[in-house]
Scaffold this motif. Structure first.
Motif, PDB file in Angstrom:
ATOM      1  N   LYS A  94       2.714  -3.874  11.115  1.00  0.00           N
ATOM      2  CA  LYS A  94       3.424  -3.085  10.119  1.00  0.00           C
ATOM      3  C   LYS A  94       3.282  -1.604  10.439  1.00  0.00           C
ATOM      4  CE  LYS A  94       2.643  -6.360   6.403  1.00  0.00           C
ATOM      5  NZ  LYS A  94       2.075  -6.545   5.074  1.00  0.00           N
ATOM      6  N   LYS A  95       4.290  -0.840  10.060  1.00  0.00           N
ATOM      7  CA  LYS A  95       4.210   0.604  10.217  1.00  0.00           C
ATOM      8  C   LYS A  95       3.249   1.172   9.186  1.00  0.00           C
ATOM      9  CE  LYS A  95       8.768   1.698  11.994  1.00  0.00           C
ATOM     10  NZ  LYS A  95       9.966   2.515  11.766  1.00  0.00           N
ATOM     11  N   ARG A  96       2.636   2.292   9.552  1.00  0.00           N
ATOM     12  CA  ARG A  96       1.752   2.967   8.613  1.00  0.00           C
ATOM     13  C   ARG A  96       2.594   3.743   7.611  1.00  0.00           C
ATOM     14  NH1 ARG A  96      -2.783   5.419  12.690  1.00  0.00           N
ATOM     15  NH2 ARG A  96      -3.541   3.422  13.388  1.00  0.00           N
ATOM     16  N   PHE A  97       2.303   3.573   6.339  1.00  0.00           N
ATOM     17  CA  PHE A  97       3.041   4.286   5.301  1.00  0.00           C
ATOM     18  C   PHE A  97       2.285   5.549   4.920  1.00  0.00           C
ATOM     19  CE2 PHE A  97       3.447   5.290   0.792  1.00  0.00           C
ATOM     20  CZ  PHE A  97       4.793   5.572   0.733  1.00  0.00           C
ATOM     21  N   VAL A  98       3.004   6.660   4.960  1.00  0.00           N
ATOM     22  CA  VAL A  98       2.466   7.927   4.461  1.00  0.00           C
ATOM     23  C   VAL A  98       3.548   8.529   3.573  1.00  0.00           C
ATOM     24  CG1 VAL A  98       1.561  10.184   5.065  1.00  0.00           C
ATOM     25  CG2 VAL A  98       1.136   8.248   6.573  1.00  0.00           C
ATOM     26  N   ALA A  99       3.177   8.924   2.364  1.00  0.00           N
ATOM     27  CA  ALA A  99       4.132   9.489   1.416  1.00  0.00           C
ATOM     28  C   ALA A  99       4.784  10.746   1.999  1.00  0.00           C
ATOM     29  CB  ALA A  99       3.443   9.813   0.098  1.00  0.00           C
ATOM     30  N   LYS A 100       6.062  10.912   1.726  1.00  0.00           N
ATOM     31  CA  LYS A 100       6.830  12.023   2.274  1.00  0.00           C
ATOM     32  C   LYS A 100       6.248  13.375   1.866  1.00  0.00           C
ATOM     33  CE  LYS A 100      11.536  13.766   2.502  1.00  0.00           C
ATOM     34  NZ  LYS A 100      12.908  13.619   2.009  1.00  0.00           N
TER      35      LYS A 100
END
Length: 88
Positions: free
Chosen positions: A21-27
């Motif tokens: 999975k891609k790493r999620f970082v808030a915009k």
């Protein structure tokens, strides 16, 4: 005999699946760290995004993570990279 043969065949058919999975970082966190690189520094970066992953550009900064009641300041170290905020 027949039942055993079917069970053995089922075991051979099953394959392991690895999902990357891609790493999620808030915009808003990414934008904040871009501002910090330009020189507009803030002491504590406040966020409500507990699902975000810690990335290398966050190391050395203090991030205030909301726990539902208040923001808890956490200093990001090198060993925290790749983990999510709720762990800490």
């Amino acid at each position: 005999m027949i039942g055993e043969k079917k069970r053995i065949e089922k075991k051979r058919i099953v394959k392991k699946r690895i999902v990357v999975k891609k790493r999620f970082v808030a915009k808003h966190l990414l934008e904040t760290f871009e501002k910090i690189k330009k020189g507009e520094e803030r002491e504590i970066i406040v966020t409500w995004s507990r699902a975000s992953t810690i990335i290398p550009s966050m190391v050395g900064h203090t991030i205030g993570i909301h726990n539902g009641k208040e923001h808890i300041p956490i200093y990001i170290t090198d060993s925290m990279k790749g983990h999510k905020f709720p762990i800490y």
